[in-house]
Design an enzyme around this catalytic site. Sequence first.
Site, mmCIF file in Angstrom:
data_model
loop_
_atom_site.group_PDB
_atom_site.id
_atom_site.type_symbol
_atom_site.label_atom_id
_atom_site.label_comp_id
_atom_site.label_asym_id
_atom_site.label_seq_id
_atom_site.Cartn_x
_atom_site.Cartn_y
_atom_site.Cartn_z
ATOM 1 N N GLU A 175 60.330 -95.395 2.245
ATOM 2 C CA GLU A 175 59.436 -95.197 1.093
ATOM 3 C C GLU A 175 59.986 -94.172 0.112
ATOM 4 O O GLU A 175 59.870 -94.344 -1.100
ATOM 5 C CB GLU A 175 58.050 -94.762 1.603
ATOM 6 C CG GLU A 175 57.028 -94.663 0.509
ATOM 7 C CD GLU A 175 55.686 -94.144 1.012
ATOM 8 O OE1 GLU A 175 55.076 -94.817 1.857
ATOM 9 O OE2 GLU A 175 55.273 -93.069 0.569
ATOM 10 N N SER A 227 54.868 -90.688 4.878
ATOM 11 C CA SER A 227 55.268 -91.897 5.610
ATOM 12 C C SER A 227 56.698 -92.232 5.205
ATOM 13 O O SER A 227 56.979 -92.420 4.023
ATOM 14 C CB SER A 227 54.356 -93.066 5.252
ATOM 15 O OG SER A 227 53.033 -92.741 5.588
ATOM 16 N N ARG A 231 53.278 -99.424 -3.170
ATOM 17 C CA ARG A 231 54.220 -98.285 -3.171
ATOM 18 C C ARG A 231 55.408 -98.476 -4.103
ATOM 19 O O ARG A 231 56.529 -98.026 -3.819
ATOM 20 C CB ARG A 231 54.741 -97.987 -1.759
ATOM 21 C CG ARG A 231 53.714 -97.503 -0.801
ATOM 22 C CD ARG A 231 53.003 -96.232 -1.228
ATOM 23 N NE ARG A 231 51.808 -96.100 -0.414
ATOM 24 C CZ ARG A 231 50.642 -96.669 -0.728
ATOM 25 N NH1 ARG A 231 50.498 -97.337 -1.864
ATOM 26 N NH2 ARG A 231 49.612 -96.544 0.051
HETATM 27 C C1 LIG Z 1 52.806 -84.686 4.037
HETATM 28 C C2 LIG Z 1 52.947 -85.818 3.041
HETATM 29 C C3 LIG Z 1 51.954 -86.793 2.937
HETATM 30 C C4 LIG Z 1 52.074 -87.831 2.012
HETATM 31 N N1 LIG Z 1 51.077 -88.765 1.924
HETATM 32 C C5 LIG Z 1 51.158 -89.782 1.037
HETATM 33 C C6 LIG Z 1 50.114 -90.764 0.949
HETATM 34 O O1 LIG Z 1 49.106 -90.694 1.642
HETATM 35 N N2 LIG Z 1 50.271 -91.765 0.038
HETATM 36 C C7 LIG Z 1 51.368 -91.855 -0.761
HETATM 37 O O2 LIG Z 1 51.429 -92.800 -1.566
HETATM 38 N N3 LIG Z 1 52.357 -90.932 -0.714
HETATM 39 C C8 LIG Z 1 52.284 -89.909 0.163
HETATM 40 N N4 LIG Z 1 53.294 -88.978 0.248
HETATM 41 C C9 LIG Z 1 54.478 -89.110 -0.616
HETATM 42 C C10 LIG Z 1 54.402 -88.248 -1.903
HETATM 43 O O3 LIG Z 1 53.519 -87.193 -1.756
HETATM 44 C C11 LIG Z 1 54.001 -89.079 -3.119
HETATM 45 O O4 LIG Z 1 54.897 -90.134 -3.324
HETATM 46 C C12 LIG Z 1 53.951 -88.223 -4.392
HETATM 47 O O5 LIG Z 1 53.388 -88.960 -5.443
HETATM 48 C C13 LIG Z 1 55.325 -87.717 -4.831
HETATM 49 O O6 LIG Z 1 55.101 -86.797 -5.882
HETATM 50 P P1 LIG Z 1 56.145 -85.685 -6.265
HETATM 51 O O7 LIG Z 1 55.659 -85.048 -7.516
HETATM 52 O O8 LIG Z 1 56.386 -84.798 -5.114
HETATM 53 O O9 LIG Z 1 57.436 -86.574 -6.583
HETATM 54 P P2 LIG Z 1 58.956 -86.158 -6.315
HETATM 55 O O10 LIG Z 1 59.211 -86.200 -4.844
HETATM 56 O O11 LIG Z 1 59.310 -84.938 -7.034
HETATM 57 O O12 LIG Z 1 59.703 -87.406 -6.981
HETATM 58 C C14 LIG Z 1 59.590 -88.693 -6.418
HETATM 59 C C15 LIG Z 1 60.184 -89.708 -7.410
HETATM 60 O O13 LIG Z 1 59.365 -89.753 -8.569
HETATM 61 C C16 LIG Z 1 60.130 -89.387 -9.729
HETATM 62 N N5 LIG Z 1 59.258 -88.584 -10.578
HETATM 63 C C17 LIG Z 1 58.612 -87.432 -10.269
HETATM 64 N N6 LIG Z 1 57.901 -86.998 -11.330
HETATM 65 C C18 LIG Z 1 58.101 -87.908 -12.319
HETATM 66 C C19 LIG Z 1 57.652 -88.028 -13.651
HETATM 67 N N7 LIG Z 1 56.841 -87.131 -14.212
HETATM 68 N N8 LIG Z 1 58.086 -89.092 -14.389
HETATM 69 C C20 LIG Z 1 58.908 -90.013 -13.863
HETATM 70 N N9 LIG Z 1 59.368 -89.955 -12.601
HETATM 71 C C21 LIG Z 1 58.973 -88.911 -11.843
HETATM 72 C C22 LIG Z 1 61.312 -88.602 -9.198
HETATM 73 O O14 LIG Z 1 62.403 -88.688 -10.097
HETATM 74 C C23 LIG Z 1 61.583 -89.320 -7.905
HETATM 75 O O15 LIG Z 1 62.310 -90.495 -8.153
HETATM 76 C C24 LIG Z 1 53.205 -87.912 1.164
HETATM 77 C C25 LIG Z 1 54.206 -86.927 1.264
HETATM 78 C C26 LIG Z 1 54.082 -85.891 2.195
HETATM 79 C C27 LIG Z 1 55.138 -84.845 2.269
#
Ligand SMILES: Cc1cc2nc3c(=O)[nH]c(=O)nc-3n(C[C@H](O)[C@H](O)[C@H](O)COP(=O)(O)OP(=O)(O)OC[C@H]3O[C@@H](n4cnc5c(N)ncnc54)[C@H](O)[C@@H]3O)c2cc1C
Length: 386
Positions: free
Chosen positions: A378, A271, A194
């Site tokens: 996380e 999580s 992670r």
């Molecule tokens: C219901 C639910 C279930 C989930 N299940 C899982 C799971 O099973 N496994 C898991 O690992 N995670 C899980 N997550 C967490 C999340 O979905 C992941 O971490 C996902 O990859 C975040 O993507 P995002 O585009 O929403 O990032 P954001 O929330 O928009 O950003 C998260 C971070 O990444 C950075 N970021 C975003 N895009 C970029 C980019 N293009 N370049 C550089 N930095 C960037 C942002 O600046 C921030 O620091 C879950 C979340 C929810 C709500």
Amino acid sequence: MLPPSSDRRTADHADDVIRGLSDVAGLRVVPDPRLADLTTLRIGGRPRALLECETAHAVTAAVGALDAAGVPVLVLGGGSNLVVAGGDLDMVVVAVRNREIGYREADAGGAGGIIVRAGAGLTWDDLVADTVGRGYGGLECLSGIPGSVGATPVQNVGAYGVEVAQVLHRVRWYDRAAGTDEWVEPAALGLAYRTSVLKNTGTAVVLEVEFRLDPAGRSEPIRYAELAGRLGVAPGERADPAVVRRTVLELRRGKGMVLDDDDADTWSAGSFFTNPVVPEERLPTVRSRVTERLGAEQAEQMPAFAAAGGVKLSAGWLIERAGFGKGHPSSSSPARLSTKHTLALTNRGSATADDVIALAREVRDGVFEAFGVELHPEPVWVGCSI
Ligand SMILES: Cc1cc2nc3c(=O)[nH]c(=O)nc-3n(C[C@H](O)[C@H](O)[C@H](O)COP(=O)(O)OP(=O)(O)OC[C@H]3O[C@@H](n4cnc5c(N)ncnc54)[C@H](O)[C@@H]3O)c2cc1C
């Protein structure tokens, strides 16, 4: 009331930079943004501005200009891994929205297979569905994870026994210090459980990602016991990617881990705590704390797996055994644990960032008091901390 003059200067400065970007193709300034509308936890205040960028060039132009002017930037994907403070936020949000997708055969010299290239702004699960729909294996265990393609390497997204590190081919990123746009190999990302060199550092913006796929209709090996059991395969065997996807989505829905506007158990950041890794020599102490509190049988049953750096414990198990059951603290609390999964902190609709942070602290401190194990959040924290 007028803001202090230094704040006014910063605001004017940010406005100047944004005006200068208005001619960039694929860039749109969205009026009156609120992070609560852009995050899955549905919390977060008002940034100075929101720039929606539909091309990689628009992303680099926006981030480059804002960085050069010293204006704080939040790079945003799907907002599914963020805890954002309320109120006025001194930052400009750059939303990555380039969504192109293409396939090619891998070079014969490499491991073979198919390479898919996707824009960082594509919704992750749309990419998984597209690859599985074409009969390609590789991403199926990661079905149903919210967010964007570009964020998946940021925290080395993983679920059901597969991590992005296992299928990642290359990443195209914009290096913010050097101002360069380049392709890098997975080794440059420092991917671990992670985390990566990108998490909580903001050093680079992911613009495109390539993944290696199996064109022979075979999933990644099924390593997660619960999933193997549902599929009726031995751990380590492969299966039909479409069947694996369907099964993973069913399992995830049962735990409130697929976003659903009608189900507040999914209004979360997934999580909330990572599974803690403790040094091997600490394990007997943790077990004896569990014995003191819950008896020898529970201590023996406590999940513990060998992992890099020691032994990985289950955050969900520890939270529940420390006295924080599903739905804690009550059905009337605006922020509470999911009623399906103790590891998800949820906003039932009216929670503020302060409500979520207070609950997170209560759970973290309660687990430490009960078992001496420190939980680490996380999600990425913006303008606030636990
Ligand atoms: C219901 C639910 C279930 C989930 N299940 C899982 C799971 O099973 N496994 C898991 O690992 N995670 C899980 N997550 C967490 C999340 O979905 C992941 O971490 C996902 O990859 C975040 O993507 P995002 O585009 O929403 O990032 P954001 O929330 O928009 O950003 C998260 C971070 O990444 C950075 N970021 C975003 N895009 C970029 C980019 N293009 N370049 C550089 N930095 C960037 C942002 O600046 C921030 O620091 C879950 C979340 C929810 C709500």
